[in-house]
Design a protein around this motif. Structure first.
Motif, PDB file in Angstrom:
ATOM      1  N   ILE A 118       0.836  -1.211   0.000  1.00  0.00           N
ATOM      2  CA  ILE A 118       0.000   0.000   0.000  1.00  0.00           C
ATOM      3  C   ILE A 118       0.866   1.256   0.000  1.00  0.00           C
ATOM      4  N   PHE A 119       1.871   1.279   0.865  1.00  0.00           N
ATOM      5  CA  PHE A 119       2.742   2.457   0.927  1.00  0.00           C
ATOM      6  C   PHE A 119       3.538   2.641  -0.367  1.00  0.00           C
ATOM      7  N   LEU A 120       3.983   1.547  -0.965  1.00  0.00           N
ATOM      8  CA  LEU A 120       4.720   1.665  -2.228  1.00  0.00           C
ATOM      9  C   LEU A 120       3.811   2.147  -3.360  1.00  0.00           C
ATOM     10  N   LEU A 121       2.569   1.676  -3.380  1.00  0.00           N
ATOM     11  CA  LEU A 121       1.614   2.165  -4.381  1.00  0.00           C
ATOM     12  C   LEU A 121       1.323   3.650  -4.170  1.00  0.00           C
ATOM     13  N   LEU A 122       1.218   4.036  -2.923  1.00  0.00           N
ATOM     14  CA  LEU A 122       1.006   5.447  -2.607  1.00  0.00           C
ATOM     15  C   LEU A 122       2.195   6.288  -3.070  1.00  0.00           C
ATOM     16  N   PHE A 123       3.393   5.769  -2.858  1.00  0.00           N
ATOM     17  CA  PHE A 123       4.605   6.455  -3.306  1.00  0.00           C
ATOM     18  C   PHE A 123       4.586   6.649  -4.825  1.00  0.00           C
ATOM     19  N   VAL A 124       4.247   5.589  -5.544  1.00  0.00           N
ATOM     20  CA  VAL A 124       4.184   5.670  -7.008  1.00  0.00           C
ATOM     21  C   VAL A 124       3.105   6.665  -7.438  1.00  0.00           C
ATOM     22  N   ALA A 125       1.966   6.631  -6.767  1.00  0.00           N
ATOM     23  CA  ALA A 125       0.890   7.579  -7.090  1.00  0.00           C
ATOM     24  C   ALA A 125       1.353   9.015  -6.855  1.00  0.00           C
ATOM     25  N   PHE A 126       2.061   9.229  -5.767  1.00  0.00           N
ATOM     26  CA  PHE A 126       2.574  10.573  -5.480  1.00  0.00           C
ATOM     27  C   PHE A 126       3.572  11.019  -6.549  1.00  0.00           C
ATOM     28  N   LEU A 127       4.395  10.109  -6.993  1.00  0.00           N
ATOM     29  CA  LEU A 127       5.391  10.459  -8.008  1.00  0.00           C
ATOM     30  C   LEU A 127       4.762  10.752  -9.362  1.00  0.00           C
ATOM     31  N   THR A 128       3.708  10.016  -9.698  1.00  0.00           N
ATOM     32  CA  THR A 128       3.182  10.115 -11.053  1.00  0.00           C
ATOM     33  C   THR A 128       1.916  10.957 -11.200  1.00  0.00           C
ATOM     34  N   PHE A 129       1.022  10.911 -10.226  1.00  0.00           N
ATOM     35  CA  PHE A 129      -0.280  11.554 -10.405  1.00  0.00           C
ATOM     36  C   PHE A 129      -0.566  12.717  -9.465  1.00  0.00           C
ATOM     37  N   ILE A 130      -0.079  12.637  -8.264  1.00  0.00           N
ATOM     38  CA  ILE A 130      -0.440  13.610  -7.235  1.00  0.00           C
ATOM     39  C   ILE A 130       0.793  14.403  -6.832  1.00  0.00           C
ATOM     40  N   GLU A 131       0.692  15.702  -6.904  1.00  0.00           N
ATOM     41  CA  GLU A 131       1.825  16.534  -6.517  1.00  0.00           C
ATOM     42  C   GLU A 131       1.790  16.749  -5.004  1.00  0.00           C
ATOM     43  N   VAL A 132       2.833  16.284  -4.346  1.00  0.00           N
ATOM     44  CA  VAL A 132       2.932  16.427  -2.889  1.00  0.00           C
ATOM     45  C   VAL A 132       4.314  16.958  -2.541  1.00  0.00           C
ATOM     46  N   PRO A 133       4.451  17.538  -1.362  1.00  0.00           N
ATOM     47  CA  PRO A 133       5.785  17.982  -0.929  1.00  0.00           C
ATOM     48  C   PRO A 133       6.735  16.787  -0.806  1.00  0.00           C
ATOM     49  N   GLY A 134       8.000  17.044  -0.946  1.00  0.00           N
ATOM     50  CA  GLY A 134       9.015  15.996  -0.861  1.00  0.00           C
ATOM     51  C   GLY A 134       8.968  15.223   0.443  1.00  0.00           C
ATOM     52  N   ILE A 135       8.608  15.893   1.516  1.00  0.00           N
ATOM     53  CA  ILE A 135       8.547  15.215   2.817  1.00  0.00           C
ATOM     54  C   ILE A 135       7.502  14.103   2.806  1.00  0.00           C
ATOM     55  N   ALA A 136       6.431  14.284   2.055  1.00  0.00           N
ATOM     56  CA  ALA A 136       5.399  13.242   1.961  1.00  0.00           C
ATOM     57  C   ALA A 136       5.965  11.994   1.284  1.00  0.00           C
ATOM     58  N   LEU A 137       6.808  12.196   0.288  1.00  0.00           N
ATOM     59  CA  LEU A 137       7.446  11.056  -0.380  1.00  0.00           C
ATOM     60  C   LEU A 137       8.331  10.289   0.597  1.00  0.00           C
ATOM     61  N   VAL A 138       9.059  11.029   1.399  1.00  0.00           N
ATOM     62  CA  VAL A 138       9.929  10.398   2.395  1.00  0.00           C
ATOM     63  C   VAL A 138       9.092   9.650   3.432  1.00  0.00           C
ATOM     64  N   LEU A 139       8.030  10.256   3.895  1.00  0.00           N
ATOM     65  CA  LEU A 139       7.197   9.641   4.932  1.00  0.00           C
ATOM     66  C   LEU A 139       6.554   8.335   4.475  1.00  0.00           C
ATOM     67  N   VAL A 140       6.107   8.271   3.221  1.00  0.00           N
ATOM     68  CA  VAL A 140       5.478   7.028   2.766  1.00  0.00           C
ATOM     69  C   VAL A 140       6.503   5.915   2.541  1.00  0.00           C
ATOM     70  N   LEU A 141       7.767   6.251   2.509  1.00  0.00           N
ATOM     71  CA  LEU A 141       8.796   5.222   2.342  1.00  0.00           C
ATOM     72  C   LEU A 141       9.323   4.672   3.670  1.00  0.00           C
ATOM     73  N   ILE A 142       8.984   5.301   4.776  1.00  0.00           N
ATOM     74  CA  ILE A 142       9.522   4.856   6.065  1.00  0.00           C
ATOM     75  C   ILE A 142       9.137   3.408   6.362  1.00  0.00           C
ATOM     76  N   TYR A 143       7.853   3.086   6.266  1.00  0.00           N
ATOM     77  CA  TYR A 143       7.431   1.716   6.583  1.00  0.00           C
ATOM     78  C   TYR A 143       8.056   0.685   5.635  1.00  0.00           C
ATOM     79  N   PRO A 144       8.018   0.900   4.315  1.00  0.00           N
ATOM     80  CA  PRO A 144       8.669  -0.081   3.433  1.00  0.00           C
ATOM     81  C   PRO A 144      10.165  -0.253   3.720  1.00  0.00           C
TER      82      PRO A 144
END
Length: 115
Positions: A71-97
């Protein structure tokens, strides 16, 4: 010991964990630590009784952890490709994986596979 590999020792009782069926990995002071299943459950109960603010009652290994990682990896991919989020959000969704990966590489691979 397993074929020259370093033994996996429970963080709570300091006894060796011999197979993955009895292994649970958890977060102890921002570090992935191995536990016997019963030791992990005792730790969670103690933390609940003490009302500890920062503890993780969910192990990093197991089916639920794998689902959360996907789920977190899919969210990361969605953030990278479809949803513009701050860089910190990208880092946060990678913590659990990242914790899940560390658990697998550093601890789980040292034990015989589940049967």
């Amino acid at each position: 010991m397993n074929m020259g590999k370093k033994a996996v020792v429970c963080n709570r009782c300091n006894k060796e964990i011999t197979d993955r069926n009895d292994l649970m990995t958890g977060n102890v002071k921002m570090t992935v630590r191995p536990f016997h299943e019963k030791c992990f459950k005792k730790r969670v109960e103690e933390k609940k009784e003490r009302a500890s603010m920062f503890f993780d009652a969910m192990p990093f290994n197991g089916r639920y952890a794998n689902i959360m990682t996907v789920i977190f990896l899919l969210l990361f991919v969605a953030f990278l490709t479809f949803i513009e989020v701050p860089g910190i959000a990208l880092v946060l969704v990678l913590i659990y994986p990242i914790y899940r990966f560390i658990s697998w590489i550093a601890i789980e691979l040292r034990l015989p596979s589940k049967s």
